[in-house]
Motif scaffolding. Structure first.
Motif, PDB file in Angstrom:
ATOM      1  N   LEU A   1       0.578  -4.807   1.636  1.00 25.04           N
ATOM      2  CA  LEU A   1      -0.186  -5.348   0.837  1.00 25.04           C
ATOM      3  C   LEU A   1      -1.408  -5.904   1.091  1.00 25.04           C
ATOM      4  CD1 LEU A   1       2.738  -7.374  -1.425  1.00 25.04           C
ATOM      5  CD2 LEU A   1       1.742  -5.032  -2.009  1.00 25.04           C
ATOM      6  N   VAL A   2      -1.599  -6.501   2.168  1.00 28.33           N
ATOM      7  CA  VAL A   2      -2.915  -6.707   2.511  1.00 28.33           C
ATOM      8  C   VAL A   2      -3.744  -5.766   2.883  1.00 28.33           C
ATOM      9  CG1 VAL A   2      -3.936  -8.075   4.736  1.00 28.33           C
ATOM     10  CG2 VAL A   2      -2.025  -9.245   3.451  1.00 28.33           C
ATOM     11  N   ILE A   3      -3.085  -4.866   3.475  1.00 28.66           N
ATOM     12  CA  ILE A   3      -4.126  -3.772   3.903  1.00 28.66           C
ATOM     13  C   ILE A   3      -4.543  -2.836   2.506  1.00 28.66           C
ATOM     14  CG2 ILE A   3      -4.003  -1.283   4.810  1.00 28.66           C
ATOM     15  CD1 ILE A   3      -1.963  -2.715   7.127  1.00 28.66           C
ATOM     16  N   VAL A   4      -3.753  -2.715   1.606  1.00 28.62           N
ATOM     17  CA  VAL A   4      -4.094  -2.046   0.260  1.00 28.62           C
ATOM     18  C   VAL A   4      -5.044  -2.835  -0.648  1.00 28.62           C
ATOM     19  CG1 VAL A   4      -2.918  -1.526  -1.932  1.00 28.62           C
ATOM     20  CG2 VAL A   4      -1.671  -0.683   0.112  1.00 28.62           C
ATOM     21  N   LYS A   5      -4.838  -4.238  -0.489  1.00 25.64           N
ATOM     22  CA  LYS A   5      -5.787  -5.007  -1.175  1.00 25.64           C
ATOM     23  C   LYS A   5      -7.250  -4.969  -0.610  1.00 25.64           C
ATOM     24  CE  LYS A   5      -6.395  -9.395  -3.012  1.00 25.64           C
ATOM     25  NZ  LYS A   5      -5.762 -11.078  -3.094  1.00 25.64           N
ATOM     26  N   ARG A   6      -7.180  -4.831   0.732  1.00 30.81           N
ATOM     27  CA  ARG A   6      -8.617  -4.947   1.336  1.00 30.81           C
ATOM     28  C   ARG A   6      -9.378  -3.645   1.154  1.00 30.81           C
ATOM     29  NH1 ARG A   6      -7.950  -7.937   7.198  1.00 30.81           N
ATOM     30  NH2 ARG A   6      -7.575  -9.975   5.950  1.00 30.81           N
ATOM     31  N   ARG A   7      -8.657  -2.520   0.912  1.00 26.01           N
ATOM     32  CA  ARG A   7      -9.337  -1.309   0.438  1.00 26.01           C
ATOM     33  C   ARG A   7      -9.621  -1.049  -0.746  1.00 26.01           C
ATOM     34  NH1 ARG A   7      -5.989   3.349   4.294  1.00 26.01           N
ATOM     35  NH2 ARG A   7      -6.586   2.317   6.187  1.00 26.01           N
TER      36      ARG A   7
END
Length: 93
Positions: free
Chosen positions: A87-93
């Motif tokens: 979720l953190v990775i998806v949110k940062r993109r």
């Protein structure tokens, strides 16, 4: 009270005190932070081994129910961390 009765009573009290002292010493040893940490470490290692066995197709342990539960908790925690990282990775993109 006769001298014999008093001597027997004192002997019983002495034995009871020794037993109580031994029990208190045993409880103190079991509840010491060092002993509790060692038990937690051992349980965690066993859960990791059981979770690894599950992931390699060997299934959950059939021994005590706590072993299977601990492996499931560890697997759930790892899955939760993976979801949060995703979720953190998806949110940062």
């Amino acid at each position: 009270m006769s001298t014999t009765d008093r001597s027997e009573l004192e002997a019983e009290i002495t034995v009871a005190r020794a037993q109580l002292a031994a029990t208190v010493d045993e409880l103190a040893a079991r509840l010491s932070p060092k002993a509790l940490a060692a038990e937690a470490r051992s349980t965690t290692k066993q859960a990791a081994n059981d979770a690894g066995a599950f992931l390699t197709g060997n299934g959950l342990p059939v021994g005590p129910a706590s072993r299977a539960r601990n492996a499931k908790v560890l697997l759930g925690a790892v899955a939760g961390v993976v979801v949060i990282v995703a979720l953190v990775i998806v949110k940062r993109r």
